[in-house]
Scaffold this motif. Structure first.
Motif, PDB file in Angstrom:
ATOM      1  N   THR A 213      -0.091  -4.614  13.743  1.00  0.00           N
ATOM      2  CA  THR A 213      -0.481  -3.298  13.217  1.00  0.00           C
ATOM      3  C   THR A 213      -0.137  -2.171  14.184  1.00  0.00           C
ATOM      4  O   THR A 213      -0.076  -1.018  13.776  1.00  0.00           O
ATOM      5  CB  THR A 213      -2.001  -3.262  12.969  1.00  0.00           C
TER       6      THR A 213
ATOM      7  N   LEU B 183       0.082  -8.651  10.309  1.00  0.00           N
ATOM      8  CA  LEU B 183       0.183  -8.579   8.850  1.00  0.00           C
ATOM      9  C   LEU B 183       1.563  -9.102   8.473  1.00  0.00           C
ATOM     10  O   LEU B 183       2.500  -8.993   9.278  1.00  0.00           O
ATOM     11  CB  LEU B 183       0.065  -7.125   8.374  1.00  0.00           C
TER      12      LEU B 183
ATOM     13  N   LEU C 258      -6.901 -14.825   6.245  1.00  0.00           N
ATOM     14  CA  LEU C 258      -6.870 -13.808   5.185  1.00  0.00           C
ATOM     15  C   LEU C 258      -5.918 -14.150   4.042  1.00  0.00           C
ATOM     16  O   LEU C 258      -6.208 -13.851   2.883  1.00  0.00           O
ATOM     17  CB  LEU C 258      -6.476 -12.450   5.775  1.00  0.00           C
TER      18      LEU C 258
ATOM     19  N   THR D  81      -9.629  -6.746   3.118  1.00  0.00           N
ATOM     20  CA  THR D  81      -8.200  -6.745   3.456  1.00  0.00           C
ATOM     21  C   THR D  81      -7.445  -7.757   2.597  1.00  0.00           C
ATOM     22  O   THR D  81      -6.335  -7.481   2.122  1.00  0.00           O
ATOM     23  CB  THR D  81      -8.003  -7.064   4.946  1.00  0.00           C
TER      24      THR D  81
ATOM     25  N   ASN E 215     -11.105  -5.525  11.247  1.00  0.00           N
ATOM     26  CA  ASN E 215     -10.025  -5.451  10.252  1.00  0.00           C
ATOM     27  C   ASN E 215      -9.789  -4.043   9.714  1.00  0.00           C
ATOM     28  O   ASN E 215      -8.910  -3.850   8.873  1.00  0.00           O
ATOM     29  CB  ASN E 215     -10.288  -6.424   9.109  1.00  0.00           C
TER      30      ASN E 215
ATOM     31  N   ARG F  31      -6.269  -3.249   9.995  1.00  0.00           N
ATOM     32  CA  ARG F  31      -5.355  -3.711   8.937  1.00  0.00           C
ATOM     33  C   ARG F  31      -5.451  -2.811   7.695  1.00  0.00           C
ATOM     34  O   ARG F  31      -4.435  -2.496   7.072  1.00  0.00           O
ATOM     35  CB  ARG F  31      -5.677  -5.157   8.546  1.00  0.00           C
ATOM     36  N   VAL F  32      -6.663  -2.425   7.335  1.00  0.00           N
ATOM     37  CA  VAL F  32      -6.834  -1.536   6.177  1.00  0.00           C
ATOM     38  C   VAL F  32      -6.008  -0.269   6.387  1.00  0.00           C
ATOM     39  O   VAL F  32      -5.286   0.192   5.503  1.00  0.00           O
ATOM     40  CB  VAL F  32      -8.324  -1.186   5.967  1.00  0.00           C
TER      41      VAL F  32
ATOM     42  N   LEU G  13      -2.335  -0.794   5.958  1.00  0.00           N
ATOM     43  CA  LEU G  13      -1.893  -1.037   4.574  1.00  0.00           C
ATOM     44  C   LEU G  13      -1.971   0.216   3.714  1.00  0.00           C
ATOM     45  O   LEU G  13      -1.187   0.387   2.786  1.00  0.00           O
ATOM     46  CB  LEU G  13      -2.742  -2.147   3.937  1.00  0.00           C
TER      47      LEU G  13
ATOM     48  N   ARG H  27      -6.382   5.283   0.784  1.00  0.00           N
ATOM     49  CA  ARG H  27      -7.571   4.481   1.089  1.00  0.00           C
ATOM     50  C   ARG H  27      -8.781   5.038   0.340  1.00  0.00           C
ATOM     51  O   ARG H  27      -9.532   4.331  -0.303  1.00  0.00           O
ATOM     52  CB  ARG H  27      -7.783   4.635   2.601  1.00  0.00           C
TER      53      ARG H  27
END
Ligand SMILES: *Cc1c(COP(=O)(O)O)cnc(C)c1O
Length: 435
Positions: free
Chosen positions: A6, A31, A223, A258, A312, A315-316, A319, A325
């Motif tokens: 990330t 990821l 995940l 996630t 995490n 990661r959110v 993404l 978001r």
């Protein structure tokens, strides 16, 4: 398929490296470098295991030998979608993820990760390297899922640390059950002490000769399999109601959420997500406009969601940009009293017994419905109510019957090593576990 940090400051790696290392060298989380679309036929896959295999093929094929067998062995328990009938919860769907051996959704990730790691690491063990030792600190469900998932895997040892007097009776029974290759360590300290011991053990030169790895939800190997049950529920709900659902996810470290975002990125139709938190509400506040910040952890009845600084989140954020978001994910937080009230209300209206974590989700779903949501709502049920019999009984007046998986442990041999919360005490235990 490679896996990218990330933080983009270390090179992409093959899956095997991401599985065994957990964290990227630049401190980021891995990821998949790209997210392949769901195969056209995903809705038609005959069973959940077939769907999971089809979905995971692009991520695992060519990376892990015999990956499909690993996935099918790991995901061999039922994942029913239950439709509630009655009162404010009428028509809501509950995706029960707790029918695995340790009765929480953590079994999905831990069982799959164990089998993938065993396959990618076997060559090193055959080549004379010592066993791989999974060092894990637990305050609840992760430890028993990891211990159960990795138990008996050739070339792997598990050392699991839990805080004395701070896990429930049922959780302790699950943690100290003897399993091949697993050492349970009871630390005279808090969960934070356990986590600190794990972190410092990785950097301690006395353990240089031991191959250590971790198995918490920073590991991408937990995940990826979790993405599959979202698609499983989406197709069932679509079949019943003709529409894509909103997923309500009882959240702590944001690993489960996630996984849902990965399923969506792969093309699963979804009307939105709700991140349902307890009083540890940093992410819910962030979605409502605040800057994301780490906060001290608060103890609540949904203890597996007591996370002040969700790892995490990184990661959110990788993404989804900030606006996207906030458009896609709604945040809600539920107080301790509201959690217990929701357990009672759901039971009275529908006869359904929910664990405190699932109850946070059900309350979030009720609010969403009340606010005018018309899409079908799926609440992820993360643990079996019998893991939290005292909370369930005090909220509903009913003590959940003990499932076989828990009853059997009453006569199962149990042992643990008690230690002071110091590395000096832990190091010899880790060496003893190598034997
Ligand atoms: C771990 C856990 C959660 C939180 O999941 P995250 O992936 O950490 O957000 C929720 N409920 C239960 C029962 C858990 O064990």
């Amino acid at each position: 398929m490679t896996y990218t940090s990330t933080r983009h400051a270390s090179p992409p790696v093959p899956l095997a490296t991401a599985l065994v290392d957990g964290l990227a060298p630049d401190g980021g989380l891995y990821l998949p470098t790209s997210i392949p679309p769901l195969l056209d036929g995903w809705r038609a896959a005959p069973t959940y295991a077939d769907l999971a295999a089809a979905m995971l093929a692009p991520w695992l094929a060519g990376e892990v030998e015999d990956w499909e067998m690993a996935v099918r062995e790991a995901l061999d328990f039922p994942m029913p979608v239950v439709r509630l009938v009655g009162g404010a919860f009428d028509g809501m769907f509950v995706l029960e993820l707790f029918h695995g051996p340790t009765l929480s959704f953590k079994d999905v990730g831990a069982r799959t990760l164990a089998r993938l790691v065993a396959r990618v690491d076997a060559a090193r063990v055959d080549g004379g390297a010592g066993p791989l030792t999974v060092l894990v600190a637990t305050s609840g469900d992760t430890g028993s899922a990891v211990a159960d998932g990795f138990a008996g895997v050739p070339g792997v040892r598990v050392v699991l640390l839990f805080p004395e007097g701070r896990v429930s009776e049922v959780q302790e029974r699950q943690l100290i059950a003897e399993r091949p290759g697993v050492t349970a360590v009871r630390v005279a300290g808090t969960f934070d002490d356990c986590q600190r011991l794990v972190k410092t053990a990785f950097a301690d030169p006395r353990l240089d000769g031991v191959r250590l790895t971790s198995a918490n939800s920073i590991n991408i190997g937990r995940l990826l399999p979790q993405a599959t049950y979202y698609a499983h529920a989406a197709r069932i709900v679509e079949r019943e109601s003709g529409e894509a659902p909103v997923f309500v996810v009882p959240s702590g470290n944001l690993g489960n959420l996630t996984a849902g975002l990965l399923a969506r990125a792969a093309g699963m139709p979804v009307a939105g997500f709700v991140a349902a938190h307890n009083a540890n509400r940093a992410f819910a506040d962030h979605l409502a406009g605040a800057v994301m910040e780490a906060r001290p952890t608060l103890a609540t009845p949904s203890n597996a969601m007591d996370v002040g600084a969700p790892s995490n989140f990184e990661r959110v954020a990788a993404l989804l940009g900030e606006d996207e978001r906030r458009r896609l994910i709604a945040g809600t937080w539920v107080s301790d009293d509201e959690t217990l009230a929701a357990m009672r209300a759901v039971y009275q209206a529908t006869g359904y017994l929910a664990c405190p974590h699932t109850a946070v989700g059900l309350e979030a779903a009720r609010r969403r419905r009340e606010a005018g949501e018309t899409a079908p709502i799926v609440v992820l049920s993360t643990a079996h109510p019998a893991k939290f019999p005292d909370a369930v009984e005090s909220a509903t007046g009913l003590r959940p019957p003990e499932p076989d998986a828990l009853a059997r442990l009453r006569d199962h041999p149990a042992s643990f090593v008690p230690i002071a919360p110091t590395l000096d005490a832990l190091v010899p235990v880790v060496f003893a576990a190598q034997g």
